[in-house]
Design a protein around this motif. Structure first.
Motif, short mmCIF file in Angstrom:
data_model
loop_
_atom_site.label_atom_id
_atom_site.label_comp_id
_atom_site.label_asym_id
_atom_site.label_seq_id
_atom_site.Cartn_x
_atom_site.Cartn_y
_atom_site.Cartn_z
N ILE B 10 0.83 -1.19 0.00
CA ILE B 10 0.00 0.00 0.00
C ILE B 10 0.86 1.24 0.00
O ILE B 10 1.96 1.24 0.50
N THR B 13 -0.04 6.69 2.95
CA THR B 13 -1.07 7.69 2.79
C THR B 13 -1.22 8.49 4.06
O THR B 13 -0.73 8.13 5.10
N ARG B 14 -1.96 9.55 3.93
CA ARG B 14 -2.15 10.40 5.09
C ARG B 14 -3.61 10.31 5.50
O ARG B 14 -4.49 10.10 4.68
N ILE B 15 -3.81 10.53 6.75
CA ILE B 15 -5.19 10.57 7.20
C ILE B 15 -5.70 11.96 6.89
O ILE B 15 -5.14 12.96 7.30
N GLY B 17 -9.06 13.00 7.01
CA GLY B 17 -10.27 13.47 7.68
C GLY B 17 -11.18 12.30 7.94
O GLY B 17 -10.90 11.17 7.57
N ARG B 18 -12.26 12.56 8.59
CA ARG B 18 -13.16 11.48 8.95
C ARG B 18 -14.03 11.09 7.77
O ARG B 18 -14.57 10.03 7.69
N GLN B 19 -14.17 12.01 6.85
CA GLN B 19 -15.10 11.73 5.75
C GLN B 19 -14.52 10.69 4.80
O GLN B 19 -13.33 10.56 4.67
N VAL B 21 -12.67 8.59 2.99
CA VAL B 21 -11.51 8.50 2.12
C VAL B 21 -11.62 7.15 1.45
O VAL B 21 -11.20 6.93 0.34
N GLY B 22 -12.23 6.28 2.18
CA GLY B 22 -12.15 4.87 1.82
C GLY B 22 -13.38 4.33 1.17
O GLY B 22 -13.94 3.35 1.63
N PRO B 25 -12.15 0.77 -0.20
CA PRO B 25 -12.14 -0.36 0.72
C PRO B 25 -13.55 -0.79 1.14
O PRO B 25 -13.82 -1.97 1.30
N GLN B 26 -14.41 0.20 1.27
CA GLN B 26 -15.77 -0.16 1.66
C GLN B 26 -16.42 -1.00 0.57
O GLN B 26 -17.11 -1.96 0.84
#
Lengths: 604, 352
Positions: B10, B13-15, B17-19, B21-22, B25-26
């Motif tokens: 992988i 990557t940086r985090i 925010g809560r919104q 990003v993924g 993956p979902q």
């Protein structure tokens, strides 16, 4: 043919003492090892590198007989090993020193060394022989001061690691030794000493397999390196062909430009102010601040009270006195729960003992700290919270089949991400990391550093404790160095490793080597006993008092501007080599006397 | 299992925010979900093994004995099992925190006999009943305090309580059966509603409530967390001591309830009632999938375990099998249940 291969690859005419050829191992549908070959040659240190989950542990377990390989050949001294068991492999001369110590904590050193083969006459232990043989074994690893009757539990981690090695050396046949991350629990100076021993073993013609996450150790003692990636052989060759970048590239299969996040952050108003914190009545008082958006590093030798300080701030250990302010509001650290509600999160050093709930699922582990705030009338919070948890885990790139699987099935780096997600879900203002990357592979380390940097950039106050100096210096904007439970001084993020080491060891020369065995009697977890214990060790380290005195008094005054910091970095350290490669010289150096008090520089 | 997901290289990557990003993956997770084969274990969890055993035992007894499936026998069985079931569910809570409550049998005896004495002394039914249950709860709280404040190992604390509680009953009753209880008190346990024995209804109610508490409430999740690793739980803000005390209190409360019900059912306060119940309750939990190391087990499992033991006893009576053989059978059952569980754990660990 094995002989020919030996010449070609090893660049030496010596026969390998242990050889694995095209070994594969699968766990159910997961292929953990694919056609991996490895040869250990007498008098060579062979390093094994790879990210967590690359198959290092599996390879070691195949080598030590803990796991049966699916296919491939395994030879010891040219003899094929068909059905290895740990006992048979050990009898054949392949020994292992594990990262998680295998000593029995409540028994004495002597009993541990000879457990299973205690010298006895008709069932009664012959004490004198046991002691004598233990003495020899301990002398061999340089533990000349350690009593054979000492109880293992009370020894510092570094000493225990050496006892472990002594135990391995007492085996009837020692042809090869596997070291599985032996320096994880050790500080720099202690690691250096351990590496010295390994080099000595190399001179005795023992073949060694050395597994570590610390790259510079490989370059220091390695002769050859084998890199695993995704269960397969990535590369193998003499260590001289590699530099750090190439090794990392081989491990992760991609370039990592810089491990550490850029640090041009600006510390905002203090989110956390600690004033006059004392763990017990007699322990020194500690003051410091953490600004919003700042990463404060805390350094110090093992046993200097770093973890204990964190536990106190988090309310997990009782304190005798002191005031805490979070965003200007006074808070009593009555317990983890109170501090959690006040906006503090703590990622502990020992994830297994003080972090994870192994039987619970990943998602349950993440939400456990936020259940209270999300619940209505005692019922579990609904889907909203678990979806938020999932989003956090996604954004942290957790690698898992399903978030419903038990957290114990994850690798170290992913477990750390789960704990990080747990605290992020509580929407903290201050996050405390205790050895955040202990036992975590390079790739995940980089990710964690980036996350820590981003959290700071978002305005959180971050505290990081680390024994790993490059990490401490790379991450921190400011570094607080502890010694014997008190603040020895403060350094800017641009300080060098020597600066930290000098402060941490009290700037006195011969202090480090000798007390390493006795001085930190309760390495980490024993909590309450720490400050009095290090107090007890003080008589043998008188200079500590001299250097410590002024700084303790300095602790009560506030308001010294951080100006002296940079100036002190400028002072060219007389030491030749860096702290990583050989703190040896630092140990024997005469203490730069004026430095000690001069460095003390406290935040107002 | 998907190798790609297991170890995908992988990017760093940086985090951000809560919104989401993924989303990707979902989407992966969603794509993966339908592939799972639903097994009995998914529906019933760890007690699925117990359910199978129960169904087999019931089926076999139905074939082997004409009497087994009669209403009379079933309500008899329900009455026998109900009190065990109630205690087993209380015991389960303690076991989930990696503790053990050896005192339930004695507490049951004390609560039952005391209730009988209160009634004989003229205390009205409801206050007497509440007093009985209250005594159980108080002893449970005492257990909890011994474990959390005095830091005694649960085994020792409750072993002491076992002796103390039994001793108190024998002293206060002079080891005599307390008789002369009001008729209306006896109907509590012996009555029926719509043909269903009250005892069964109460036991089912207790099980359902505890199932709800364990699976749907914060307190329930805290119980599992404490059982999994108390230190970790504490550092995650779980009020560990309070959870522990509550758990012992509930176990004591249910033991007290069991004592009152047993007295009501027998129509007399018997000082030695409940001797050995603690071991049966532990056995029921273990057969129902609970782990004595904590954090594993469910209320339905404990109830199933109690039911299995009841059915075996009942069937043995019907088929006129020597009761001593039944004891052997239950012993074997415990070993098999735990053995299978170990095997499963090892297998999933090896494949995971």
């Amino acid at each position: 043919m094995a002989r020919n291969a030996g010449r070609d690859e090893g660049g030496t005419t010596r026969e390998p003492v242990v050889e694995l050829r095209d070994v594969s191992k699968a766990f159910g549908p997961v292929q953990a090892l694919t056609d991996v070959s490895l040869r250990l040659v007498p008098g060579q240190v062979h390093c094994l590198a790879g990210e967590n989950g690359a198959g290092k542990s599996t390879l070691i377990r195949v080598l030590t007989g803990a796991l049966r390989r699916d296919s491939g050949a395994y030879e010891i001294d040219g003899e094929p090993v068909t059905a290895p068991t740990p006992a048979s492999v050990r009898a054949a001369g392949v020994q292992a020193v594990y990262q998680e110590l295998s000593l029995l904590p409540h028994l004495s050193v002597a009993e541990n060394l000879f457990m299973g083969r205690l010298p006895a006459r008709s069932g009664i232990i012959t004490r004198s022989r046991l002691r004598g043989r233990t003495r020899e074994a301990l002398d061999e690893v340089g533990l000349t001061d350690l009593s054979p009757d000492a109880i293992v539990e009370r020894l510092p981690a570094a000493t225990r690691q050496l006892v472990e090695i002594a135990k391995v050396l007492t085996a009837d046949s020692v042809k090869a030794i596997v070291f599985d991350e032996p320096t994880t629990a050790l500080t720099e100076a202690e690691s250096a000493r351990l590496l010295e021993h390994i080099l000595r073993l190399r001179e005795r013609g023992i073949a060694m397999l050395y597994v570590t996450h610390r790259l510079e150790e490989m370059f220091e003692i390695g002769d050859r390196v084998t890199v695993l990636r995704d269960g397969g052989l990535s590369e193998s060759g003499p260590i001289s062909d590699y530099d750090e970048d190439r090794l990392i590239t081989a491990m992760v299969g991609r370039e990592i430009s810089s491990l550490y996040p850029e640090s041009h952050r600006h510390a905002g108003t203090p989110v956390l102010r600690v004033r006059g914190l004392r763990r017990s009545e007699n322990s020194p008082s500690i003051d410091f601040d953490v600004g919003a958006g700042e990463i404060l590093g805390i350094g110090g030798l093992l046993g200097s009270g770093r973890s204990e300080l964190l536990l106190s701030i988090f309310g997990a250990d009782p304190i005798a006195a002191g005031e805490l302010e979070i965003e200007g509001r006074p808070v009593k650290p009555r317990g983890p729960r109170a501090m959690m509600n006040a906006g503090v999160g703590l990622l502990t050093e020992d994830r297994k003992v003080l972090g994870l709930l192994p039987e619970l699922s990943i998602r349950e582990n993440v939400t456990i700290a936020s259940l209270r705030s999300g619940s209505r009338r005692g019922l579990l919070p609904g889907r909203e919270q678990s979806e938020e948890a999932d989003r956090l885990l996604d954004s942290l790139r957790l690698r898992a089949g399903s978030y419903d699987q038990p957290v114990s099935t994850l690798s170290g780096g992913n477990q750390q991400k789960v704990l990080l997600a747990r605290w992020l879900l509580t929407k903290p203002k201050i996050l405390i990391f205790d050895e955040p990357t202990k036992g975590i592979d390079v790739g995940a380390k980089g990710e964690l550093y980036a996350v820590i940097g981003d959290l700071a950039a978002k305005g959180l106050g971050i505290i990081v404790v680390s024994s790993y100096l490059p990490e401490l210096l790379g991450l921190s904007d400011r570094i607080l160095v502890l010694r014997d439970g008190e603040v020895a001084g403060e350094l800017p993020g641009t300080a060098s490793e020597e600066d930290v080491l000098r402060l941490a060891s009290g700037g006195r020369g011969a202090e480090i080597p000798a007390p390493r065995q006795e001085s930190p009697p309760s390495p980490n977890r024993t909590g309450a006993g720490l400050p009095p214990a290090s107090r007890g060790a003080e008589p043998e380290t008188p200079p500590a008092r001299g250097a410590g005195g002024p700084s303790a008094s300095g602790g009560k005054e506030t308001g010294t501007p951080p100006a002296p910091g940079p100036a002190e970095v400028e002072t060219p350290p007389p030491r030749g080599a860096g702290g990583t490669s050989s703190p040896g010289p630092a140990e024997t150096e005469t203490p730069p006397a004026p430095d000690g008090p001069g460095e003390v520089n406290r935040d107002g | 299992m998907d190798k790609l997901i297991w170890r995908e290289p992988i990017a760093t990557t940086r985090i951000t925010g809560r919104q989401p990003v993924g989303e990707e993956p979902q989407a992966q997770a969603k794509a993966k979900a339908p592939r799972r084969v639903i097994t009995l274990g998914d529906i019933a969890g760890r007690e699925s093994g117990g359910l199978v055993v129960l169904l087999v035992a019931v089926g076999a007894l139905t074939l082997a004995s004409d009497e087994f499936l009669t209403g009379n026998n079933l309500s008899n069985l329900a009455r026998q099992v109900a009190i065990f079931g109630i205690i087993a569910v209380g015991q389960l809570l303690v076991i989930l925190t990696a503790g053990i409550d050896l005192s339930v049998g004695s507490v049951l005896g004390l609560s039952g006999a005391s209730t009988a004495q209160f009634l004989v002394a003229g205390v009205p039914i409801w206050p007497a009943l509440l007093l009985g249950v209250g005594i159980g709860t108080a002893l449970g709280i005492a257990n909890g305090l011994l474990v959390t404040q005095a830091k005694l190992p649960p085994f020792i604390a409750t072993l002491g309580m076992l002796g103390i509680a039994r001793g108190i009953v024998l002293v206060t009753t002079d080891a005599q059966t307390v008789q002369g209880l009001p008729e209306s008190f006896q109907t509590i346990a012996n009555g029926t509603i719509l043909g269903i024995p009250n005892l069964l209804i109460i036991a089912a109610l207790v099980t359902v409530v505890m199932w709800f508490v364990l699976t749907r409430t914060v307190f329930g999740r805290y119980i599992y967390a404490v059982g999994s690793n108390p230190e970790s739980a504490r550092l995650a803000g779980v009020p560990v001591r309070l959870v522990m005390i509550s758990v012992y209190a509930i176990s004591g409360l249910l033991a007290g309830l069991g004592g009152v019900l047993l007295t009501s059912r027998l129509g007399a306060g018997i000082p030695t009632a409940g001797t050995g119940f603690e071991l049966n309750a532990i056995a029921a939990c273990v057969i129902g999938g609970a782990s004595l190391f904590g954090a594993k087990g469910s209320a339905l499992g404990a109830a199933t375990g109690a039911l299995i033991m009841g059915v075996l006893n009942n069937g043995g009576n019907l088929l006129a099998i020597n009761a001593f053989y039944l004891q052997i059978a239950i012993g074997v059952l415990i070993l098999v249940a735990v053995g299978f569980d170990q095997l499963n754990t090892r297998r999933s660990a090896a494949s995971g």
